[in-house]
Design a protein around this motif. Structure first.
Motif, short mmCIF file in Angstrom:
data_model
loop_
_atom_site.label_atom_id
_atom_site.label_comp_id
_atom_site.label_asym_id
_atom_site.label_seq_id
_atom_site.Cartn_x
_atom_site.Cartn_y
_atom_site.Cartn_z
N PRO A 236 45.62 21.45 80.11
CA PRO A 236 44.84 20.21 80.04
C PRO A 236 43.44 20.50 79.51
CG PRO A 236 44.93 21.00 82.30
CD PRO A 236 45.83 21.90 81.50
N PRO A 237 42.76 19.51 78.95
CA PRO A 237 41.41 19.75 78.44
C PRO A 237 40.40 19.91 79.57
CG PRO A 237 41.97 17.43 78.26
CD PRO A 237 43.21 18.13 78.73
N LEU A 238 39.35 20.63 79.27
CA LEU A 238 38.23 20.78 80.20
C LEU A 238 37.24 19.65 79.92
CD1 LEU A 238 36.46 22.33 82.28
CD2 LEU A 238 35.54 23.62 80.33
N ILE A 239 36.83 18.97 80.97
CA ILE A 239 35.84 17.90 80.85
C ILE A 239 34.51 18.43 81.38
CG2 ILE A 239 35.20 15.58 81.58
CD1 ILE A 239 38.12 14.90 81.75
N ILE A 240 33.51 18.41 80.54
CA ILE A 240 32.16 18.87 80.89
C ILE A 240 31.24 17.65 80.92
CG2 ILE A 240 30.28 20.44 80.33
CD1 ILE A 240 32.30 22.08 78.70
N VAL A 241 30.57 17.44 82.02
CA VAL A 241 29.69 16.29 82.20
C VAL A 241 28.25 16.80 82.31
CG1 VAL A 241 29.21 14.24 83.56
CG2 VAL A 241 31.55 15.10 83.40
N ASP A 242 27.42 16.38 81.38
CA ASP A 242 26.00 16.73 81.38
C ASP A 242 25.24 15.62 82.08
OD1 ASP A 242 23.57 17.89 80.95
OD2 ASP A 242 23.42 17.29 78.85
N LEU A 243 24.87 15.85 83.35
CA LEU A 243 24.20 14.83 84.15
C LEU A 243 22.72 14.75 83.77
CD1 LEU A 243 25.76 15.74 87.61
CD2 LEU A 243 26.45 13.91 86.07
N PRO A 244 22.13 13.56 83.80
CA PRO A 244 20.70 13.44 83.50
C PRO A 244 19.85 14.01 84.63
CG PRO A 244 21.58 11.33 84.17
CD PRO A 244 22.76 12.26 84.07
N TRP A 245 18.60 14.26 84.30
CA TRP A 245 17.65 14.79 85.29
C TRP A 245 17.12 13.63 86.12
CZ3 TRP A 245 11.94 16.28 84.19
CH2 TRP A 245 11.39 16.87 85.34
N CYS A 246 17.13 13.80 87.45
CA CYS A 246 16.67 12.74 88.34
C CYS A 246 15.16 12.58 88.32
CB CYS A 246 17.15 13.00 89.78
SG CYS A 246 16.50 14.54 90.51
N GLY A 247 14.45 13.54 87.74
CA GLY A 247 12.99 13.46 87.70
C GLY A 247 12.45 12.76 86.47
N ALA A 248 13.28 12.19 85.64
CA ALA A 248 12.84 11.52 84.42
C ALA A 248 13.68 10.26 84.23
CB ALA A 248 12.99 12.44 83.19
N PRO A 249 13.13 9.23 83.59
CA PRO A 249 13.93 8.02 83.36
C PRO A 249 15.09 8.28 82.42
CG PRO A 249 11.82 7.91 82.19
CD PRO A 249 11.75 9.11 83.07
N LEU A 378 39.26 29.84 83.09
CA LEU A 378 40.14 28.72 82.74
C LEU A 378 40.92 29.01 81.47
CD1 LEU A 378 37.48 25.90 83.30
CD2 LEU A 378 39.16 26.74 84.96
N LEU A 379 42.11 28.45 81.37
CA LEU A 379 42.92 28.51 80.16
C LEU A 379 42.80 27.17 79.45
CD1 LEU A 379 46.11 30.27 81.58
CD2 LEU A 379 44.22 31.31 80.29
N LEU A 380 42.25 27.18 78.23
CA LEU A 380 41.89 25.94 77.56
C LEU A 380 42.39 25.92 76.13
CD1 LEU A 380 38.16 25.78 78.69
CD2 LEU A 380 40.07 24.60 79.75
N ASN A 381 42.65 24.72 75.66
CA ASN A 381 42.85 24.46 74.23
C ASN A 381 41.83 23.48 73.69
OD1 ASN A 381 45.10 26.15 74.01
ND2 ASN A 381 46.51 24.51 74.64
N ASN A 382 41.39 22.56 74.56
CA ASN A 382 40.43 21.55 74.16
C ASN A 382 39.40 21.37 75.25
OD1 ASN A 382 41.78 20.19 71.60
ND2 ASN A 382 43.40 20.43 73.14
N ALA A 383 38.23 20.93 74.85
CA ALA A 383 37.14 20.65 75.79
C ALA A 383 36.38 19.43 75.29
CB ALA A 383 36.20 21.85 75.95
N TYR A 384 35.99 18.58 76.22
CA TYR A 384 35.21 17.38 75.92
C TYR A 384 33.93 17.41 76.72
CZ TYR A 384 39.55 15.65 73.88
OH TYR A 384 40.69 15.50 73.12
#
Length: 437
Positions: A236-249, A378-384
């Motif tokens: 399955p693909p790896l899902i990477i989530v880049d969360l915003p910084w809570c100290g900035a709008p 992890l064993l990956l073929n795709n990443a988002y």
């Protein structure tokens, strides 16, 4: 506390009597005004005592149709409120749903019967949560009225705010680009004749293999339809989530949209592959890793817990990449070799020395090593990779580079909200450019 019209009139009479007593020096007017003032004060003390007795006798029992619900779905709430009534006090009970919820139907206000010893009132209504997370009810509001005074109390004790509503994020499901063409029909059923699945159906075109014709669908719609097959993917693909910084709008609408897209992709991936891995980062900081999770409920609970703006203990502050510095040095060398003006050559040489000094002092960040060690599990073929693209984005290349080194196809999704006067971009994944190598 507020004064009713009757009390306001009495206070006006008291003010006139006292003013007349001071102006005319009349003791009778003074006694009359003082008597009325003492009477009003006594009525207030009696009213306050009755309010305290009623408020202390309130018992609230609230039950939910489900303790865990997806964002945007309706939920049945039943509240049973018991209180002790007073003969001369009228009580209005109002339920206070959690913040960021929408009342769908039902009534949240109850008119009580004055003087009832201990009657139980039932309130039923439906709400729709608009955000994900743990939501607690705001309590109940009690409005007390008699002939002279009215007062509103908000009870927010633990008994009035329980239970806690757990709202899971809702997914934004989108059909693949290949299935959204005109003349296609989605039919993702497993084939018992081979190891491949029937992905969708499309109209017959000259040159198609007749062995792939779905004769039942063709006979039903009086057109020839061809089956499209897809083989199952091993990883399955790896899902990477880049969360915003809570100290900035940050753009809240875009972040809510990103949450929906991530949840939809997670749910769809779990249905297709039975497990999924999700990596949460915030700038050059690894927040959390969900590794090969198989339980959909647990996975959605993890999304609800971690899909929030995060604190960043490390910042890159638009730190130049070592590969970019090497490219700049080579560019200065090539430009200096072709330049004829001595001053230009001297300036390019000075610029080259500064770039070389920065390259010599700069080391690979610890974040790059952490990402490499995390991805090696992890064993990956795709990443988002999902990101809002706001603030410093120089950390994205440190995520993309080790994936591309391992021959993993990387797709970056920059989520933006539609602005006024500009059409919204089509919500498709766009390949990352300029962030690798």
């Amino acid at each position: 506390m507020q004064l009713r019209r009757c009390t306001q009139g009495i206070c006006l009479v008291i003010l006139l009597l006292l003013s007349g007593a001071l102006a005319l020096d009349d003791p009778a007017l003074l006694r009359a005004g003082s008597t009325l003032a003492i009477g009003v004060l006594g009525q207030y003390l009696v009213f306050d005592s009755e309010v305290r007795k009623i408020a202390s006798s309130v018992q609230c029992r609230r039950t939910l149709g489900r303790n865990m619900v997806r964002r945007g779905t309706s939920l049945q709430v039943t509240s049973r409120i018991t209180l002790r009534g007073m003969p001369r006090v009228h009580v209005i009970i109002e339920e206070l749903p959690p913040q960021k919820t929408l009342l769908m139907d039902g009534e949240t206000t109850i008119d009580t019967v004055p003087g009832s010893p201990g009657q139980t009132y039932v309130c039923r209504y439906r709400i729709i949560p608009l955000i994900h997370g743990d939501l607690r009810f705001s309590g109940i509001s009690l409005t007390f009225k008699n002939l002279f005074f009215s007062e509103t109390l908000i009870l927010s004790r633990e008994t009035e705010t329980d239970p806690v509503l757990s709202v899971l994020p809702a997914g934004l499901f989108q059909a693949p680009a290949s299935d959204s063409l005109e003349g296609t029909r989605d039919n993702r059923k497993a084939s018992i004749l081979s190891t491949v699945d029937i992905h969708s159906l499309r109209e017959y075109q000259p040159g198609d293999d007749l062995r792939h014709v779905d004769w039942k669908i063709s006979a039903k719609y009086n057109k020839m339809y061809i089956r499209k097959y897809s083989t199952p993917t091993s990883f399955p693909p790896l899902i990477i989530v880049d969360l915003p910084w809570c100290g900035a709008p940050y753009p809240e609408k875009a972040f809510a949209k990103m949450i929906s897209e991530v949840t939809g992709m997670v749910t769809d991936t779990l249905q297709s592959f039975q497990h999924i891995s999700i990596l949460f980062i915030s700038g050059p900081n690894i927040i959390h890793l969900i590794r090969e999770e198989k339980n959909p409920a647990h996975c959605l609970a993890e999304l609800k817990e971690w899909m929030h703006p995060a604190e960043r203990s490390v910042h890159f502050y638009h730190m130049p990449d070592r590969n970019d510095l090497r490219s700049m040095i080579r560019h200065c060398e090539d430009a200096g070799a072709q330049a004829r003006d001595p001053q230009v050559r001297a300036a390019l040489e000075t610029l080259k020395e500064r770039y070389s000094g920065i390259l010599y002092c700069q080391r690979n960040p610890a974040f790059a090593g952490q990402i490499t060690r995390t991805l090696s599990q992890l064993l990956l073929n795709n990443a988002y990779l999902f990101t809002l693209g706001c603030g410093d984005t120089s950390h994205i290349r440190h995520v993309v580079r080790p994936l591309r080194t391992c021959q993993v196809q990387v797709t970056v999704r920059v989520v933006e909200e539609a602005r006024e006067g500009r059409p919204a971009r089509r919500d498709t994944f766009s390949a990352a450019r300029g962030v690798g190598a």
